[in-house]
Design an enzyme around this catalytic site. Structure first.
Site, PDB file in Angstrom:
ATOM      1  N   LYS A  59      -6.800   9.413  -2.276  1.00 52.92           N
ATOM      2  CA  LYS A  59      -7.680   8.428  -2.909  1.00 52.92           C
ATOM      3  C   LYS A  59      -8.847   8.002  -2.025  1.00 52.92           C
ATOM      4  CE  LYS A  59      -4.327   6.698  -6.234  1.00 52.92           C
ATOM      5  NZ  LYS A  59      -3.780   5.522  -6.940  1.00 52.92           N
ATOM      6  N   ALA A 124      -4.136   3.180  -2.785  1.00 57.59           N
ATOM      7  CA  ALA A 124      -3.605   2.287  -3.818  1.00 57.59           C
ATOM      8  C   ALA A 124      -3.535   0.855  -3.297  1.00 57.59           C
ATOM      9  CB  ALA A 124      -2.236   2.759  -4.278  1.00 57.59           C
TER      10      ALA A 124
END
Length: 399
Positions: A59, A124
């Site tokens: 990510k 996250a």
């Protein structure tokens, strides 16, 4: 979008429900793209896809391959959605923020003014931190294996009100693991785990056991998929479709676990339910017999009940970790407390009840020791506690 093809980028994706859940929001192809870091850019710029979701551990990594970043990404510092434009531009966005916000709202836990503990410091975690601060958290503490706040000095944060796990600890296939002992968090009013497979992680089960409101990652998964799908298709999708998707996916993937007295009809009904749902049927006692190569009465006689219960737990672990199954258990499965989280992690538990005079005792060793009445009353409270619902079997057909 012309090609209508998207995918999920990650290193290991065997646990993912994303392909199925995206099919509920749009008619486009959706691939699971397992890839190593050195091949990331080539995949993203291959021209084969119109967009991607991005999961662990990329990510933050994919940001350097994006030509443009949305304001949300600039604020958070993590990308979970990539749009591949027709002119070749790669745009990074973040729909996890929408998903986690939905998760908090659906749980009804008040964040404003609370001390929040976030487990993990990856992509996250960055999203979760940003949303918690936006929701008015009094303090957001990030705990990782190293750094100022870590698991060796976590006692300084036992006063936290809200706990959010953003790590993969407890995720399939490493079910049953957790980073915390919730007994120490006496102020805790809410636990959130971004993991959705298993449906209930050990952290979630521990919270439920202590009557702490707890929410697994399915709500966030569905909400972010809805928002991502809107970006992929360039169209609005009604928010109520999120709950519809959650209901469908849990009905499809959750195991159905049958518990109850020996001879109550768990095998017969298990087969029928499997036929109706299209799920695989498993009988735990049958699997034990296959593994041990002897009947259950012989196991009890030759090796004892303690040995049988140990094997029973091992077999339960093997099958309850999976999904889309109907699992018929032995009558005494509730006599071992260690079986509770194994059964509950990924399943809807149904207590099969039946009139005492219709129970079959032949070939069932414990049912013949003492009265059935005594056996039933010794297990009744456990059957009730462990189950989500009860079904009364009125048939006179035995297992």
């Amino acid at each position: 979008m012309n090609r209508k093809k998207a995918g999920l980028i990650g290193r290991k994706l065997g646990h993912s429900y994303s392909k199925r859940i995206h099919s509920m929001f749009g008619e486009y192809e959706y691939d699971l793209c397992e890839v190593e870091e050195e091949d990331l850019e080539a995949l993203i710029r291959s021209g084969k896809y119109d967009g991607f979701n991005v999961t662990i551990p990329y990510k933050k990594t994919v940001m350097k391959y994006c030509d443009e970043l949305s304001d949300t990404v600039k604020k958070i510092g993590a990308v979970n959605t990539i749009l591949c434009k027709e002119d070749g531009r790669i745009i990074g966005d973040n729909t996890d923020a929408y998903g986690f916000t939905y998760m908090l709202q659906s749980a009804g836990v008040q964040i404003k003014g609370r001390k929040c503990l976030v487990l993990g410091s990856g992509g996250a975690s960055l999203t979760v931190q940003a949303v918690l601060k936006e929701q008015g958290a009094a303090e957001v503490i990030v705990v990782s294996r190293t750094g100022e706040n870590n698991y060796d000095n976590i006692d300084r944060h036992y006063d936290s009100h809200v706990i959010v796990n953003t790590t993969p600890v407890g995720m399939y296939p490493d079910n049953g693991k957790t980073l915390l002992n919730l007994d120490n968090f006496t102020n805790c009013i809410g636990v959130f785990d971004l993991i959705y497979n298993p449906y209930r992680t050990q952290l979630i089960l521990d919270a439920i056991k202590r009557n702490i409101p707890a929410t697994g990652g399915m709500a966030m998964l569905a909400a972010q998929a809805k928002r991502t799908s809107e970006l992929f298709q360039n169209k609005q999708i009604p928010e109520e479709k999120i709950e519809t998707a959650i209901k469908k996916i849990t009905e499809e993937y959750l195991n159905i676990i049958l518990i109850g007295m020996p001879g109550a009809g768990k095998t017969f009904l298990g087969k029928k339910i499997a036929e109706q749902t299209g799920k695989q049927w498993i009988d735990i006692d049958e699997k034990i017999v296959e593994q041990e190569k002897m009947s259950i009465p012989d196991i009890f006689e030759q090796k004892g009940e303690d040995y049988f219960r140990k094997v029973e737990t091992e077999v339960l672990k093997k099958y309850c970790i999976q999904n889309r199954m109907v699992i018929s258990t032995g009558g005494g499965v509730v006599t071992c407390r260690r079986n509770y989280p194994i059964i509950r992690q990924n399943g809807k538990v149904i207590w099969i009840r039946r009139d005492m005079d219709h129970l079959e005792v032949k070939g069932r060793p414990l049912s013949q020791n003492g009265s059935l009445e005594e056996l039933y009353h010794s297990r009744k409270s456990a059957y009730k506690e462990w189950s989500d619902e009860a079904y009364y079997n009125h048939t006179i057909r035995n297992e």
